[in-house]
Design a protein around this motif. Sequence first.
Motif, PDB file in Angstrom:
ATOM      1  N   LYS A  29     104.194 -25.879  15.496  1.00 12.45           N
ATOM      2  CA  LYS A  29     104.312 -26.604  14.228  1.00 12.45           C
ATOM      3  C   LYS A  29     105.401 -25.981  13.376  1.00 12.45           C
ATOM      4  CE  LYS A  29     100.733 -28.370  12.557  1.00 12.45           C
ATOM      5  NZ  LYS A  29      99.354 -28.438  12.182  1.00 12.45           N
ATOM      6  N   ARG A  30     106.362 -26.797  12.977  1.00 13.73           N
ATOM      7  CA  ARG A  30     107.489 -26.366  12.145  1.00 13.73           C
ATOM      8  C   ARG A  30     108.142 -25.101  12.693  1.00 13.73           C
ATOM      9  NH1 ARG A  30     108.057 -28.604   6.879  1.00 13.73           N
ATOM     10  NH2 ARG A  30     110.073 -27.626   7.070  1.00 13.73           N
ATOM     11  N   CYS A  65     102.783 -22.043   7.441  1.00 11.89           N
ATOM     12  CA  CYS A  65     102.453 -23.307   6.786  1.00 11.89           C
ATOM     13  C   CYS A  65     101.175 -23.163   5.962  1.00 11.89           C
ATOM     14  CB  CYS A  65     102.259 -24.412   7.832  1.00 11.89           C
ATOM     15  SG  CYS A  65     103.762 -24.851   8.715  1.00 11.89           S
ATOM     16  N   ARG A  78     102.066 -29.519   7.534  1.00 15.15           N
ATOM     17  CA  ARG A  78     103.480 -29.329   7.862  1.00 15.15           C
ATOM     18  C   ARG A  78     104.292 -28.858   6.655  1.00 15.15           C
ATOM     19  NH1 ARG A  78     105.053 -30.518  12.551  1.00 15.15           N
ATOM     20  NH2 ARG A  78     107.179 -31.029  11.967  1.00 15.15           N
ATOM     21  N   THR A 130     105.601 -25.898   4.552  1.00 18.00           N
ATOM     22  CA  THR A 130     105.770 -24.467   4.790  1.00 18.00           C
ATOM     23  C   THR A 130     105.747 -23.666   3.490  1.00 18.00           C
ATOM     24  OG1 THR A 130     108.184 -24.486   4.642  1.00 18.00           O
ATOM     25  CG2 THR A 130     107.216 -24.936   6.816  1.00 18.00           C
TER      26      THR A 130
END
Length: 74
Positions: free
Chosen positions: A13-14, A19, A24, A26
């Motif tokens: 994720k990202r 996060c 999503r 951050t």
Amino acid sequence: MDYRDIITIEPGKRSGKPCIRGMRITVYDILQYLAGGMTEAEILEDFSELTSEDIKACLAFAAEGDKKLFVVSL
């Protein structure tokens, strides 16, 4: 409040960036908004899924990282 209960890091994720609560959004995003002059109220208005605790957790995470920095003189 322990930021580790709020800030999550997931490799997929990202790109593994820290996060908020698995979303999503951050830590860097929030810090950039604050540095750019947005108030906490404005951020919360724009991102209804966030809480005041989330923003405080981002600040605590950044402060913890700052403690780990040091200068080496050559």
